[in-house]
Scaffold this active site. Structure first.
Site, mmCIF file in Angstrom:
data_model
loop_
_atom_site.group_PDB
_atom_site.id
_atom_site.type_symbol
_atom_site.label_atom_id
_atom_site.label_comp_id
_atom_site.label_asym_id
_atom_site.label_seq_id
_atom_site.Cartn_x
_atom_site.Cartn_y
_atom_site.Cartn_z
ATOM 1 C CG HIS A 280 -1.646 1.253 1.475
ATOM 2 N ND1 HIS A 280 -2.906 1.506 1.004
ATOM 3 C CD2 HIS A 280 -1.270 2.368 2.154
ATOM 4 C CE1 HIS A 280 -3.276 2.723 1.375
ATOM 5 N NE2 HIS A 280 -2.301 3.262 2.077
ATOM 6 C CD GLU A 281 2.246 3.415 3.776
ATOM 7 O OE1 GLU A 281 2.507 4.513 3.276
ATOM 8 O OE2 GLU A 281 1.260 3.229 4.513
ATOM 9 C CD GLU A 358 -4.348 6.661 2.483
ATOM 10 O OE1 GLU A 358 -4.086 5.451 2.490
ATOM 11 O OE2 GLU A 358 -3.476 7.542 2.644
ATOM 12 C CG ASP A 362 -6.603 0.585 0.275
ATOM 13 O OD1 ASP A 362 -5.474 0.549 0.795
ATOM 14 O OD2 ASP A 362 -7.633 0.838 0.916
#
Ligand code: ZN
Length: 422
Positions: A280-281, A358, A362
């Site tokens: 995700h990061e 975000e 994802d």
């Protein structure tokens, strides 16, 4: 003398609107939690029991009430200082010393900063040593807390000097065009700070080391290679010396770009979950979210600088708040105070942009590791460990949340996973 005129009335109305909105949102959020907080969301049934849910509720209520109190005190002090004539008296004292305008400005904002920092200390102490201790988060000591305070004060003083000396000099030497040059200058300083933060500032407070677990490091290397990144940018940080809250983040610019995993996260999550969080990061990294957010901020700041410039040249602003002279530093402060409630109403825009990023990060997880199952699992565990609010009010989410609410986010990840054909 303070003048009660249309400007002051308008400012007070806007200030009150912001305060009531804040208060209303917090109240709605706590009310929503009281009504729905006894139900574990479907997606969390395997992870969270009734007892944990009650703790999540209590922690959310207690910390948001305390935050409201702090904001209320801040607002009351600001109004008292503004309407009580403290600032004209204070700037009169500074002017009587006949300093160069740049140094007079530095002294003015420096002392105001010092006072505001001192006022914040009791709140920080209570939050760290009472609330965070009660829920088992705080692991810091008074000694470490004091060292942190001194260090962050020193860093702030250096940064303020770096920012405001050139800023006041620009106002002094370029009275007509400073706002544009200052906008470019501040944007440059922000870029510099994003680049320097992981290299210079963050290491003042924590130790950053390569991930220690050999087997995990192998998997990280393999994934970084697949994503086309240098794995030198992935670090473990000793966050556990202050708090048991666990997290991961992406920061930096150019060669200083890095992903940081809290030691608390590494200690309590499976390798599959850590890899998913990392993916995700990496999504934030590959999709250039830091730079895009900065670009959006600079667009708003451009308008902001121009408005501040126009306000500072408006004699009525000074007269309304009891100043007899048009001094750049008092004008700057008054413009900032005037714009504060307006900026508050921009909060939902920034939050919505952040929530979109975000979701994008994802989605990126699915492409990189082929499944979002472990990210969903990691988020559930993070929610439990951090005592997150599983029932935020939709309006509160729309206004403040930088991430989609957890129940919605986990459900989305699970749905993505079940419909995905590898
Ligand atoms: Zn994220």
């Amino acid at each position: 003398m303070i003048q009660f005129n249309a400007l002051l009335a308008g400012f007070l109305a806007l200030f009150a609107a912001a305060a009531f909105t804040r208060y209303g949102l917090t109240r709605a959020n706590i009310g929503h939690l009281r009504r729905h907080g006894h139900l574990v969301p479907q997606a969390f049934r395997d992870e969270i029991d009734g007892e944990t849910l009650a703790r999540m509720r209590d922690y959310t209520v207690e910390s948001s009430r305390f935050q409201s109190l702090e904001t209320l005190v801040d607002d009351a002090i600001l109004l008292a200082v503004l309407l009580g004539g403290v600032l004209p008296w204070f700037s009169g004292r500074i002017e009587s010393w006949h300093l160069h305008p740049v140094w007079a400005g530095m002294l003015f904002i420096g002392i105001l900063y010092l006072v505001s920092m001192l006022l914040e200390i009791p709140f920080s102490l209570y939050s760290t040593f009472v609330i965070e201790k009660r829920y088992g988060f705080s692991t810091t000591t008074l000694q470490l807390w004091l060292i942190d305070l001194v260090k962050s004060f020193a860093v702030s003083v250096i940064l303020m000097a770096l920012l405001f000396i050139p800023f006041f000099a620009l106002i002094h030497f370029l009275p007509q065009t400073w706002w544009f040059v200052a906008w470019v200058f501040v944007a440059f300083i922000q870029l510099l700070m994003i680049w320097l933060y992981p290299l210079v500032i963050a290491p003042l407070f924590n130790k950053f080391i390569p991930v220690q677990d050999e087997a995990l490091r192998e998997r990280i290397l393999a994934m970084a290679r697949k994503a086309g990144l240098l794995a030198e940018g992935i670090f473990e940080v000793d966050a556990g010396k202050r708090s048991r809250h666990s997290n991961a983040y992406f920061t930096g610019l150019g060669k200083s770009k890095r992903i940081v995993l809290f030691d608390t996260l590494l200690a309590t999550h499976s390798h599959d979950e850590i890899i998913a969080v990392l993916a995700h990061e990496i999504g934030h990294w590959k999709l250039h979210h830091v730079m895009k957010q900065l670009a959006a901020m600079e667009a708003v700041a451009f308008a902001g600088f121009y408005v501040v410039y126009r306000l500072m040249g408006w004699p009525q602003l000074y007269e309304t708040f009891g100043f007899t002279e048009l001094l750049p530093y008092t004008g700057l402060l008054l413009a900032a105070v005037l714009l504060k409630p307006l900026v508050f109403f921009l909060t939902p825009l920034g939050a919505a942009l952040s929530r979109r990023y975000e979701k994008e990060a994802d989605n990126y997880v699915l492409g990189l590791i082929g499944s979002t199952r472990f990210l969903a699992q990691a988020l559930k565990r993070l929610a439990k460990e951090n005592l997150a609010n599983l029932h935020p009010h939709p309006a509160y989410v729309a206004f403040y949340y930088s991430h989609p609410p957890l129940a919605e986010r986990v459900e989305r990840l699970q749905k993505m996973d079940s419909t995905h054909q590898p």
